[in-house]
Motif scaffolding. Structure first.
Motif, PDB file in Angstrom:
ATOM      1  N   GLU A 230       2.724 -31.503  59.645  1.00 42.72           N
ATOM      2  CA  GLU A 230       1.662 -32.293  60.287  1.00 42.72           C
ATOM      3  C   GLU A 230       1.794 -33.785  59.969  1.00 42.72           C
ATOM      4  O   GLU A 230       0.875 -34.401  59.406  1.00 42.72           O
ATOM      5  CB  GLU A 230       0.282 -31.774  59.857  1.00 42.72           C
TER       6      GLU A 230
ATOM      7  N   ASP B 246       2.199 -17.810  67.144  1.00 39.74           N
ATOM      8  CA  ASP B 246       0.786 -17.513  67.372  1.00 39.74           C
ATOM      9  C   ASP B 246       0.429 -16.294  66.535  1.00 39.74           C
ATOM     10  O   ASP B 246       1.027 -15.214  66.712  1.00 39.74           O
ATOM     11  CB  ASP B 246       0.515 -17.229  68.847  1.00 39.74           C
TER      12      ASP B 246
ATOM     13  N   LYS C  12       2.879 -21.535  60.606  1.00 44.93           N
ATOM     14  CA  LYS C  12       3.798 -22.680  60.531  1.00 44.93           C
ATOM     15  C   LYS C  12       4.089 -23.083  59.085  1.00 44.93           C
ATOM     16  O   LYS C  12       5.256 -23.180  58.687  1.00 44.93           O
ATOM     17  CB  LYS C  12       3.214 -23.873  61.295  1.00 44.93           C
TER      18      LYS C  12
ATOM     19  N   ALA D 249      -1.241 -19.980  62.518  1.00 46.30           N
ATOM     20  CA  ALA D 249      -0.171 -19.373  63.312  1.00 46.30           C
ATOM     21  C   ALA D 249       1.013 -18.940  62.454  1.00 46.30           C
ATOM     22  O   ALA D 249       1.815 -18.097  62.872  1.00 46.30           O
ATOM     23  CB  ALA D 249       0.309 -20.352  64.382  1.00 46.30           C
TER      24      ALA D 249
ATOM     25  N   THR E 229       3.365 -28.761  63.736  1.00 46.81           N
ATOM     26  CA  THR E 229       2.213 -29.412  64.364  1.00 46.81           C
ATOM     27  C   THR E 229       1.452 -28.421  65.239  1.00 46.81           C
ATOM     28  O   THR E 229       2.012 -27.414  65.698  1.00 46.81           O
ATOM     29  CB  THR E 229       2.661 -30.619  65.210  1.00 46.81           C
ATOM     30  N   HIS E 230       0.184 -28.730  65.471  1.00 48.24           N
ATOM     31  CA  HIS E 230      -0.607 -27.943  66.429  1.00 48.24           C
ATOM     32  C   HIS E 230      -0.796 -28.715  67.734  1.00 48.24           C
ATOM     33  O   HIS E 230      -1.514 -28.254  68.619  1.00 48.24           O
ATOM     34  CB  HIS E 230      -1.976 -27.596  65.841  1.00 48.24           C
ATOM     35  N   LEU E 231      -0.139 -29.866  67.862  1.00 44.70           N
ATOM     36  CA  LEU E 231      -0.327 -30.740  69.013  1.00 44.70           C
ATOM     37  C   LEU E 231       0.878 -30.689  69.958  1.00 44.70           C
ATOM     38  O   LEU E 231       1.974 -31.152  69.619  1.00 44.70           O
ATOM     39  CB  LEU E 231      -0.548 -32.186  68.545  1.00 44.70           C
TER      40      LEU E 231
ATOM     41  N   LEU F 107       5.443 -25.234  66.577  1.00 44.20           N
ATOM     42  CA  LEU F 107       4.159 -25.440  67.240  1.00 44.20           C
ATOM     43  C   LEU F 107       3.273 -24.210  67.132  1.00 44.20           C
ATOM     44  O   LEU F 107       3.733 -23.084  67.332  1.00 44.20           O
ATOM     45  CB  LEU F 107       4.399 -25.782  68.708  1.00 44.20           C
ATOM     46  N   GLY F 108       2.000 -24.437  66.825  1.00 50.63           N
ATOM     47  CA  GLY F 108       1.035 -23.345  66.807  1.00 50.63           C
ATOM     48  C   GLY F 108      -0.297 -23.825  66.281  1.00 50.63           C
ATOM     49  O   GLY F 108      -0.393 -24.860  65.630  1.00 50.63           O
ATOM     50  N   SER F 109      -1.332 -23.060  66.549  1.00 47.20           N
ATOM     51  CA  SER F 109      -2.668 -23.412  66.061  1.00 47.20           C
ATOM     52  C   SER F 109      -2.757 -23.139  64.564  1.00 47.20           C
ATOM     53  O   SER F 109      -1.834 -22.583  63.951  1.00 47.20           O
ATOM     54  CB  SER F 109      -3.721 -22.596  66.818  1.00 47.20           C
ATOM     55  N   ASN F 110      -3.861 -23.544  63.959  1.00 41.20           N
ATOM     56  CA  ASN F 110      -4.075 -23.256  62.550  1.00 41.20           C
ATOM     57  C   ASN F 110      -4.040 -21.744  62.324  1.00 41.20           C
ATOM     58  O   ASN F 110      -4.644 -20.976  63.066  1.00 41.20           O
ATOM     59  CB  ASN F 110      -5.422 -23.811  62.083  1.00 41.20           C
TER      60      ASN F 110
END
Length: 214
Positions: free
Chosen positions: A158, A207, A41, A39, A190-192, A34-37
């Motif tokens: 994703e 992160d 992943k 990050a 995923t970022h969700l 998990l992490g934002s764009n």
């Protein structure tokens, strides 16, 4: 033994440090990455797949370094984020081909392709050209090709991208069934947070190239 182990994993692209001394382990089951764009992943996945070499540290899959172990790659599956399916080929033909290049004989490859397409809900549409598929159907094909050679662990980048809420829920439920019925461990990038809460047994949170929690 952990299925995956990152130890002080560092990777830079020019002046950008995508991963900065990251260490974590992944056990059997379904794990969310998990992490934002940005990050780290996708970089992590490509390091475990042996598609990139780390600047320092190690990415181990099934106890071996991914970059030095081609045989490990036969035991892992990968569903990419981007739409890269051949347009004028049927899902049945594509999956049979993917099974064959993974080492299955022709007849076994066709049978396995049909079984996996039935499992992901595309059996009736298996002979249609994939250019006629919806986004949700294409995501199911990418899941199917990651599983067709019966890997120990599959990486899905994703897998719910582009799906509406119903399609996202159905895909996550399908991934849960895969883990239970096929016995294949899965890593979902995923970022969700909602995807992780719905589908995963454990989570690794990144992160800006650093580990926040595992």
């Amino acid at each position: 033994m952990a299925l995956l182990r990152a130890h002080e994993l560092t990777k830079t692209f020019g002046s950008v440090r995508a991963l900065d001394g990251v260490s974590f382990e992944v056990d059997e089951g379904i794990t969310g990455l998990l992490g934002s764009n940005g990050a780290g992943k996708s970089t992590s996945l490509k390091l475990f797949l042996g598609l990139l070499d780390p600047d320092s540290g190690s990415a181990e899959v099934l106890g071996q370094e991914a970059r030095n172990s081609p045989e490990v790659r036969t035991r892992i599956g990968y569903g990419p984020e981007h739409d890269c399916l051949p347009r004028n080929v049927s899902a049945a033909e594509f999956l049979a081909y993917m099974a064959r290049i993974s080492g299955l004989p022709r007849t076994a490859a066709r049978l396995r392709a049909s079984d996996v397409l039935r499992h992901v809900g595309l059996f009736e549409e298996r002979y249609r050209p994939m250019e006629t598929y919806s986004t949700g159907m294409k995501q199911r094909v990418k899941l199917a090709q990651a599983l067709v050679h019966d890997p120990v662990i599959a990486f899905l980048d994703e897998p719910t991208a582009g799906l509406d809420p119903l399609g996202r829920r159905e895909m996550l439920e399908l991934i849960r069934r895969v883990g239970g019925e096929f016995g294949i461990s899965i890593v979902i990038s995923t970022h969700l947070m909602g995807d992780v809460e719905r589908a995963c047994d454990s989570v690794v949170v990144l992160d800006a190239g650093r580990l926040l929690r595992s």
